[in-house]
Design an enzyme around this catalytic site. Sequence first.
Site, mmCIF file in Angstrom:
data_model
loop_
_atom_site.group_PDB
_atom_site.id
_atom_site.type_symbol
_atom_site.label_atom_id
_atom_site.label_comp_id
_atom_site.label_asym_id
_atom_site.label_seq_id
_atom_site.Cartn_x
_atom_site.Cartn_y
_atom_site.Cartn_z
ATOM 1 N N TYR A 77 -42.360 -70.359 -95.782
ATOM 2 C CA TYR A 77 -43.640 -71.039 -95.563
ATOM 3 C C TYR A 77 -43.676 -72.433 -96.188
ATOM 4 O O TYR A 77 -44.746 -72.912 -96.566
ATOM 5 C CB TYR A 77 -44.785 -70.175 -96.088
ATOM 6 C CG TYR A 77 -45.142 -69.010 -95.175
ATOM 7 C CD1 TYR A 77 -45.557 -69.230 -93.853
ATOM 8 C CD2 TYR A 77 -45.080 -67.690 -95.620
ATOM 9 C CE1 TYR A 77 -45.886 -68.165 -93.012
ATOM 10 C CE2 TYR A 77 -45.418 -66.621 -94.783
ATOM 11 C CZ TYR A 77 -45.826 -66.870 -93.474
ATOM 12 O OH TYR A 77 -46.166 -65.825 -92.646
ATOM 13 N N LYS A 105 -46.045 -58.160 -90.673
ATOM 14 C CA LYS A 105 -46.475 -58.454 -92.036
ATOM 15 C C LYS A 105 -46.920 -57.159 -92.747
ATOM 16 O O LYS A 105 -47.073 -56.118 -92.095
ATOM 17 C CB LYS A 105 -47.610 -59.485 -91.964
ATOM 18 C CG LYS A 105 -47.154 -60.838 -91.370
ATOM 19 C CD LYS A 105 -48.330 -61.810 -91.255
ATOM 20 C CE LYS A 105 -47.890 -63.185 -90.798
ATOM 21 N NZ LYS A 105 -49.023 -64.152 -90.739
ATOM 22 N N HIS A 134 -45.865 -62.369 -87.655
ATOM 23 C CA HIS A 134 -45.397 -63.758 -87.638
ATOM 24 C C HIS A 134 -44.459 -63.940 -86.449
ATOM 25 O O HIS A 134 -43.700 -63.023 -86.124
ATOM 26 C CB HIS A 134 -44.633 -64.079 -88.925
ATOM 27 C CG HIS A 134 -43.862 -65.372 -88.835
ATOM 28 N ND1 HIS A 134 -44.453 -66.593 -89.068
ATOM 29 C CD2 HIS A 134 -42.578 -65.629 -88.458
ATOM 30 C CE1 HIS A 134 -43.551 -67.550 -88.866
ATOM 31 N NE2 HIS A 134 -42.412 -66.989 -88.498
ATOM 32 N N GLU A 178 -35.571 -69.974 -89.560
ATOM 33 C CA GLU A 178 -36.091 -68.714 -90.086
ATOM 34 C C GLU A 178 -35.058 -67.591 -89.964
ATOM 35 O O GLU A 178 -34.895 -66.790 -90.886
ATOM 36 C CB GLU A 178 -37.397 -68.348 -89.359
ATOM 37 C CG GLU A 178 -38.530 -69.311 -89.716
ATOM 38 C CD GLU A 178 -39.764 -69.193 -88.836
ATOM 39 O OE1 GLU A 178 -39.798 -68.313 -87.934
ATOM 40 O OE2 GLU A 178 -40.710 -69.977 -89.042
ATOM 41 N N ASN A 210 -53.334 -61.164 -90.190
ATOM 42 C CA ASN A 210 -53.082 -61.315 -88.751
ATOM 43 C C ASN A 210 -51.798 -60.629 -88.251
ATOM 44 O O ASN A 210 -51.243 -60.988 -87.221
ATOM 45 C CB ASN A 210 -53.174 -62.781 -88.329
ATOM 46 C CG ASN A 210 -52.107 -63.651 -88.943
ATOM 47 O OD1 ASN A 210 -51.309 -63.178 -89.763
ATOM 48 N ND2 ASN A 210 -52.061 -64.911 -88.543
HETATM 49 P P1 GDP Z 1 -48.968 -69.006 -87.390
HETATM 50 O O1 GDP Z 1 -47.779 -69.871 -87.067
HETATM 51 O O2 GDP Z 1 -49.764 -68.623 -86.178
HETATM 52 O O3 GDP Z 1 -48.612 -67.786 -88.222
HETATM 53 O O4 GDP Z 1 -49.979 -69.891 -88.266
HETATM 54 P P2 GDP Z 1 -49.719 -70.997 -89.383
HETATM 55 O O5 GDP Z 1 -48.274 -71.413 -89.425
HETATM 56 O O6 GDP Z 1 -50.739 -72.049 -89.213
HETATM 57 O O7 GDP Z 1 -50.072 -70.236 -90.731
HETATM 58 C C1 GDP Z 1 -49.163 -69.301 -91.290
HETATM 59 C C2 GDP Z 1 -49.937 -68.094 -91.756
HETATM 60 O O8 GDP Z 1 -50.775 -68.472 -92.851
HETATM 61 C C3 GDP Z 1 -50.909 -67.497 -90.745
HETATM 62 O O9 GDP Z 1 -50.294 -66.618 -89.838
HETATM 63 C C4 GDP Z 1 -51.876 -66.776 -91.648
HETATM 64 O O10 GDP Z 1 -51.330 -65.543 -92.102
HETATM 65 C C5 GDP Z 1 -51.954 -67.712 -92.839
HETATM 66 N N1 GDP Z 1 -53.081 -68.661 -92.750
HETATM 67 C C6 GDP Z 1 -53.185 -69.785 -92.013
HETATM 68 N N2 GDP Z 1 -54.365 -70.396 -92.194
HETATM 69 C C7 GDP Z 1 -55.029 -69.638 -93.094
HETATM 70 C C8 GDP Z 1 -56.321 -69.718 -93.705
HETATM 71 O O11 GDP Z 1 -57.108 -70.637 -93.459
HETATM 72 N N3 GDP Z 1 -56.650 -68.724 -94.583
HETATM 73 C C9 GDP Z 1 -55.821 -67.682 -94.886
HETATM 74 N N4 GDP Z 1 -56.211 -66.741 -95.750
HETATM 75 N N5 GDP Z 1 -54.596 -67.581 -94.323
HETATM 76 C C10 GDP Z 1 -54.204 -68.531 -93.445
HETATM 77 MG MG MG Z 2 -46.618 -71.049 -88.260
#
Ligand code: GDP
Ligand code: MG
Length: 154
Positions: free
Chosen positions: A54, A14, A120, A131, A117
């Site tokens: 997303y 990212k 991805h 994807e 974080n």
């Molecule tokens: P991943 O699959 O581990 O990347 O997690 P998710 O699919 O749940 O979320 C996608 C991305 O959205 C995450 O990697 C974070 O960058 C972001 N994200 C998820 N939850 C939050 C949140 O509560 N706050 C913020 N700022 N970003 C979030």
């Molecule tokens: Mg995810």
Amino acid sequence: MASTKNERTFIMVKPDGVQRGVVGDVIHRFEQRGYKLVALKMLQAPRALLESHYEEHKGKKFYEILLAYIGSGPVVAMVWEGLNAVSVGRKMLGATDPAKSEPGTIRGDFGIVTGRNIVHGSDSETSAQREIALWFKPDEISQWTHTAEQWIYE
Ligand code: GDP
Ligand code: MG
């Protein structure tokens, strides 16, 4: 689907990972593990691509913040191939919240908060296929043989 050495996952450094200078480290970890890089490019992702990528998060509180974050600078998009690439790739990334990620994982070594974080990784084979098709044209994916394959797999 049964696991094969041809399983592919979509991994993306990212914008914060690019700025933090960890592109090489992310690539190194996947190479070191034995995975095969089959596609790679750097781009600043247009909003439409991020909306598709997303789509599962549309409507959530963090959705707009997330799109602004991932669209804020260039990302490094990759496809890695090998046995259990999706599930092992997710383990190598660590938990979504870096504070809950084990040291030794990418997020656990480089991040502190969920909104920064670093990387991805696809969460299932179905997501990976979706994807990869979103980010890469078929002719951008290379087929090649690891010379070390017999030393990576029994
Ligand atoms: P991943 O699959 O581990 O990347 O997690 P998710 O699919 O749940 O979320 C996608 C991305 O959205 C995450 O990697 C974070 O960058 C972001 N994200 C998820 N939850 C939050 C949140 O509560 N706050 C913020 N700022 N970003 C979030
Ligand atoms: Mg995810």
